[in-house]
Scaffold this active site. Sequence first.
Site, PDB file in Angstrom:
ATOM      1  N   TRP A 160      57.106  18.059  29.859  1.00 61.69           N
ATOM      2  CA  TRP A 160      56.222  17.099  30.521  1.00 61.69           C
ATOM      3  C   TRP A 160      56.067  15.817  29.729  1.00 61.69           C
ATOM      4  O   TRP A 160      56.007  14.728  30.316  1.00 61.69           O
ATOM      5  CB  TRP A 160      54.874  17.747  30.838  1.00 61.69           C
ATOM      6  CG  TRP A 160      54.971  18.481  32.132  1.00 61.69           C
ATOM      7  CD1 TRP A 160      55.131  19.826  32.314  1.00 61.69           C
ATOM      8  CD2 TRP A 160      55.014  17.893  33.430  1.00 61.69           C
ATOM      9  NE1 TRP A 160      55.257  20.106  33.649  1.00 61.69           N
ATOM     10  CE2 TRP A 160      55.190  18.948  34.362  1.00 61.69           C
ATOM     11  CE3 TRP A 160      54.918  16.597  33.901  1.00 61.69           C
ATOM     12  CZ2 TRP A 160      55.266  18.731  35.734  1.00 61.69           C
ATOM     13  CZ3 TRP A 160      54.991  16.372  35.276  1.00 61.69           C
ATOM     14  CH2 TRP A 160      55.166  17.431  36.165  1.00 61.69           C
ATOM     15  N   ASP A 165      47.646  13.883  28.630  1.00 63.83           N
ATOM     16  CA  ASP A 165      47.920  14.655  29.839  1.00 63.83           C
ATOM     17  C   ASP A 165      47.420  16.070  29.584  1.00 63.83           C
ATOM     18  O   ASP A 165      48.018  16.828  28.822  1.00 63.83           O
ATOM     19  CB  ASP A 165      49.419  14.645  30.134  1.00 63.83           C
ATOM     20  CG  ASP A 165      49.804  15.497  31.338  1.00 63.83           C
ATOM     21  OD1 ASP A 165      48.921  16.151  31.924  1.00 63.83           O
ATOM     22  OD2 ASP A 165      51.005  15.509  31.689  1.00 63.83           O
ATOM     23  N   LYS A 188      46.410  23.316  38.679  1.00 68.58           N
ATOM     24  CA  LYS A 188      46.553  24.360  37.685  1.00 68.58           C
ATOM     25  C   LYS A 188      45.211  24.995  37.323  1.00 68.58           C
ATOM     26  O   LYS A 188      45.062  26.196  37.358  1.00 68.58           O
ATOM     27  CB  LYS A 188      47.246  23.796  36.437  1.00 68.58           C
ATOM     28  CG  LYS A 188      48.614  23.179  36.752  1.00 68.58           C
ATOM     29  CD  LYS A 188      49.252  22.549  35.551  1.00 68.58           C
ATOM     30  CE  LYS A 188      50.534  21.809  35.908  1.00 68.58           C
ATOM     31  NZ  LYS A 188      51.563  22.673  36.491  1.00 68.58           N
TER      32      LYS A 188
END
Length: 362
Positions: A105, A176, A200
């Site tokens: 990511w 993030d 999530k």
Amino acid sequence: MTQIYNFSAGPAVLPKEVLQQAAAEMLDWHGSGMSVMEMSHRGPEFISIYQAAVRDLRELLSIPANYQVLFLQGGGLGENAIVPLNLIGRKAQPATVDFVHTGAWSGKSIKEAQRYAEVNIAATSEPGHFTSVPPQQYWKLTRDAAYLHICTNETIDGVEYNFVPTFQGDTPVVADMSSHILSRAIDVSKYGVIFAGAQKNIGPAGLTLVIVREDLLGEALPICPSAFNWKTVAEHDSMYNTPPTYSIYIAGLVFAHLLRQGGVAAAESRNIAKADLLYAALDADDFYQNRVAKDCRSRMNVPFFLRDETLNDKFLAGAKARGLLQLKGHKSVGGMRASIYNAMPIEGVQALVDYLNEFAGR
């Protein structure tokens, strides 16, 4: 019906109580005669839902008054592009952005930022196959970077930060936190921007949460779309365009549920117990492998591999038969992955551990 435990990395398991409440309110929210899906985002009914969600999130994370809470669209990947569009305008062009590359990511965020700015890879764990976080003393930061971007929990690689970066200067830290927000205590004031895709640990896909310090608003590049300009969104209380109303509603139910359970501190305690239980089973012998450095192991996303990978399909079939779903690892790394977010009860982790032991024994 077999008890189902969903270990998907996202969209992920939601609290059963939240789903039951949403089902009860599906056709008629609080006597309004409307489903939340049908409400005007500017009507008093939805405004009350939105305000409650913001209020509860601020309480959960102890968000300081000089931070704005924004509800956007585009997911974590979209926000990886929206961040540079909003922040590199604060520096003379061409601006430089610092990154710490710890997995898939943060790698995606680097590619997005390269469209708009010079990128400096201050540190990377790629030589070690993304199994750790580089110690901060080895980071090579830019003196006047527009910001420093980190992914504090790598969903795919199972690597989690166990520290908050600290350094002198006015470079804001952008984090993030998509796959571990609300799972552990954080000091929001240590960051300039925190963002997270909701699917999530917050709610259904479609919603992106952004927490941004107010002095960082108003620095967007002229090419930034107005619907993604944080200052514009903040000035309109996330209602500049039609927001993902139903996702905000579910997120609000999750926030309220989490508060009733004791807040983030209580959630962190439960998450530590779940992670310890699962990692202990994986470490019991060499039949299974978790390759992440022990001090960087994620409490939320636990990748693991079978010593004999020809048994992978058999393992997954047996797991499915026992109601243990979505354990196949990401296609880029293979193996297995168990995501054990806030909504995963410890009974689900225990059921997985029992299966791990049984399968290894056979």
